[in-house]
Write an enzyme that holds these catalytic residues in place. Structure first.
Site, PDB file in Angstrom:
ATOM      1  CD  GLU A 159      38.575  39.943  41.862  1.00 57.51           C
ATOM      2  OE1 GLU A 159      38.857  40.968  42.584  1.00 57.51           O
ATOM      3  OE2 GLU A 159      37.549  40.235  41.138  1.00 57.51           O
TER       4      GLU A 159
ATOM      5  CG  ASN B   9      32.333  41.583  44.802  1.00 56.40           C
ATOM      6  OD1 ASN B   9      32.852  41.637  45.853  1.00 56.40           O
ATOM      7  ND2 ASN B   9      32.536  42.132  43.924  1.00 56.40           N
ATOM      8  CD  GLU B  10      32.818  46.088  44.883  1.00 61.23           C
ATOM      9  OE1 GLU B  10      32.977  46.632  43.531  1.00 61.23           O
ATOM     10  OE2 GLU B  10      33.833  46.658  45.533  1.00 61.23           O
TER      11      GLU B  10
ATOM     12  CE1 TYR C 264      40.643  47.790  47.295  1.00 57.77           C
ATOM     13  CE2 TYR C 264      38.272  47.876  46.558  1.00 57.77           C
ATOM     14  CZ  TYR C 264      39.474  47.286  46.986  1.00 57.77           C
ATOM     15  OH  TYR C 264      39.466  45.824  46.597  1.00 57.77           O
TER      16      TYR C 264
ATOM     17  CD  GLU D  19      36.876  43.839  47.246  1.00 57.07           C
ATOM     18  OE1 GLU D  19      37.203  44.822  46.453  1.00 57.07           O
ATOM     19  OE2 GLU D  19      35.894  42.875  46.721  1.00 57.07           O
TER      20      GLU D  19
HETATM   21  O1  AHR Z   1      39.931  44.414  44.317  1.00 61.75           O
HETATM   22  C1  AHR Z   1      39.591  44.808  43.141  1.00 61.75           C
HETATM   23  C2  AHR Z   1      38.335  45.092  42.978  1.00 61.75           C
HETATM   24  O2  AHR Z   1      37.781  46.104  43.664  1.00 61.75           O
HETATM   25  C3  AHR Z   1      37.326  43.850  43.216  1.00 61.75           C
HETATM   26  O3  AHR Z   1      37.257  43.201  42.330  1.00 61.75           O
HETATM   27  C4  AHR Z   1      35.874  44.613  43.403  1.00 61.75           C
HETATM   28  O4  AHR Z   1      35.015  43.746  44.249  1.00 61.75           O
HETATM   29  C5  AHR Z   1      36.384  46.022  43.907  1.00 61.75           C
HETATM   30  O5  AHR Z   1      35.656  46.888  43.123  1.00 61.75           O
END
Ligand code: AHR
Length: 502
Positions: free
Chosen positions: A27, A173-174, A245, A297
């Protein structure tokens, strides 16, 4: 003290582990693109067309199959036309999500495809749904993939006559968060609308990836499968994305404690129920599993390293991350029938990276070595595994101690195993179900739970040959094989069994 464990590996079950499940994500964030991959043609750091050679070589060496770009949250603020043409004329913008820094757009579409060419990977481009128009979205696809169109002429004028091959294209994205804060119903309609105008030109066939859920937001998947993906039939979308995450907010990446270790590996093992949960919903609409999950992600997220820009998400990477990476990749393999794409976040200098750079220096992280040990799973046929091992208990919680997956390719069997125990080795017997051959093994291990590589000590953690796995053949040489050996606490081991002699 070692605990006793048993691993059974079955015959290949016909499910292919797609290469793209060992993907990477880059990114416009901190020093991932600038200084990480791209230093510019005039840099004193060795580069080819601006891409730093050391980093490109590192990603080639792990057979990187796919690279996702330009974001992340950045993707829904990115206006691709700002990143083409003569660099001195490219407009600048503020990267509001990531540190408020000025983005000069010197790395744009042409540079991204050049980077993928050098690495030898598939490009995965994420289009802007959050703040871009349908026209802009549509023209980007035309620019990248068409011939004989106005956008193709513009591309040729900017130095690239031939269309690029582009398969993986993200529709936002998101969009439930940084990509527009939408409801699933609203996004489902938008995804259909934007997706309609992302055309297939010539022989180029897009595999469109709609924005999927945030972690365990089952409702998002339900609505998208019902409304957004053509009722689950193949057509509109190839996959739904999924982001999750593994957070640890109490200390930095290198401050590893028994608490952080347990929490991180526990959340890594939870990827299994996450993927299973979304798969279950998708199966209601798509029992043949035509539509995939793009787990694009995943990985650890710690507080940034002291003294670094909080908006740059720069973190170190230790054996704690390596074991989490092995657990994640093993679980992704186990869901190979539904997971078509997966990209760890992110490739260089951001979150759970493969490589860290400082000026002309580069270090490879423990996570990098896990990808190296796992690379032969790419394109291989999954072998089911059964693990009998005690659980790790902490208070009222318990998690598995071992994470295992196995696959077969070109006659060779690869078994990857991580011992998530903080302090106990595993004494493991492997039953390979009649498989014949000779085993070799590699190990990633460090005496310290926070073992890591830094610029002054770049080779603290690296994968090494491992002689701790013994091969036994029933009835003498050439007979069915069983293996046994120690998988040390906090280590990752890869065992390859090949027919014939070593
Ligand atoms: O990877 C960092 C961020 O985490 C990305 O930009 C986003 O898609 C996610 O929230």
């Amino acid at each position: 003290m070692a605990f006793k464990a048993y691993v059974q590996v079955g015959k290949p079950n016909g499910t292919i582990i797609r290469r793209e499940t060992q993907g990477q994500f880059a990114e416009h964030l901190g020093h991932c693109i600038y200084e990480g991959f791209y230093v510019g043609e005039d840099s004193a750091i060795p580069n080819v067309n601006g891409m730093r050679t050391d980093v490109v070589e590192a990603f080639k060496a792990i057979d990187t199959p796919i690279l996702r770009w330009p974001g992340g949250c950045f993707a829904d603020e990115y206006h691709w036309m700002d990143g083409i043409g003569p660099k001195e004329k490219r407009p600048k913008m503020i990267n509001t999500h990531w540190g408020g820094v000025v983005e000069d757009n010197s790395f744009g579409t042409h540079e991204f495809f050049e980077l993928c060419r050098q690495i030898g990977c598939e490009p995965y481009v994420s289009g802007n749904v959050g703040s871009g128009t349908v026209e802009e979205f549509s023209k980007w696809v035309e620019y990248m993939t068409s011939e004989g169109t106005p956008m193709a002429e513009l591309r040729a004028k900017n130095g690239h006559e031939e269309p690029w091959h582009l398969k993986f294209f993200g529709v936002g994205n998101e969009n439930w968060g940084c990509g527009g804060d939408m409801t699933p119903e609203y996004y489902a309609d938008l995804a259909r609308r934007y997706g309609t105008y992302a055309r297939n030109y010539g022989t180029n066939q897009l595999y469109k990836i709609a924005c999927g859920a945030n972690g365990r937001n089952w409702e998002w998947t339900e609505v998208l499968m019902r409304k957004g993906t053509n009722g689950g039939r193949r057509g509109a979308f190839g996959a739904l994305s999924l982001h999750e995450y593994v957070w640890w907010r109490k200390s930095h990446a290198t401050e590893v404690s028994e608490d952080s270790w347990f929490s991180i590996q526990r959340d890594g093992f939870a990827y299994d129920s996450l993927l299973a949960g979304h798969d279950r919903i998708m199966t209601k609409y798509d029992p043949e599993k035509n539509i995939g999950l793009s787990f694009d992600e995943w990985g650890t997220w710690f507080p940034v390293e002291p003294g670094t820009n909080p908006g740059f998400l720069y973190q170190q990477n230790t054996m704690q991350d390596a074991v989490l990476a092995a657990i994640g990749l093993n679980i992704i393999n186990a869901h190979a029938d539904r997971v078509h794409v997966a990209c760890i976040a992110q490739a260089v200098n951001v979150l759970q990276s493969m490589a860290l750079t400082r000026g002309a220096d580069m270090v490879l992280t423990p996570t990098y070595y896990v990808f190296k040990m796992f690379k032969n799973h790419q394109g291989a046929e999954l072998c089911p595994t059964f693990v009998g091992a005690p659980e790790i208990k902490k208070g009222l919680e318990s998690i598995p101690s071992l994470s295992v997956s196995a696959s077969q390719r070109d006659g060779a069997l690869l078994i990857t195993i991580a011992n998530a125990s903080y302090d106990e080795d595993a004494d493991v017997d492997f039953d390979l179900g009649g498989f014949r051959g000779m085993a070799t093994a590699q190990i990633l291990q460090h005496d310290a739970p926070n073992g890591h590589n830094d610029f002054d000590t770049p080779n603290e953690v690296a994968v090494k040959p491992y002689s701790g796995i013994a091969t036994r053949m029933a009835g003498g040489f050439g007979g069915p094989v069983t293996l046994s050996g120690l998988i040390p606490a906090r280590s990752v081991v890869a065992i390859t069994v090949k027919p014939g002699r070593r």
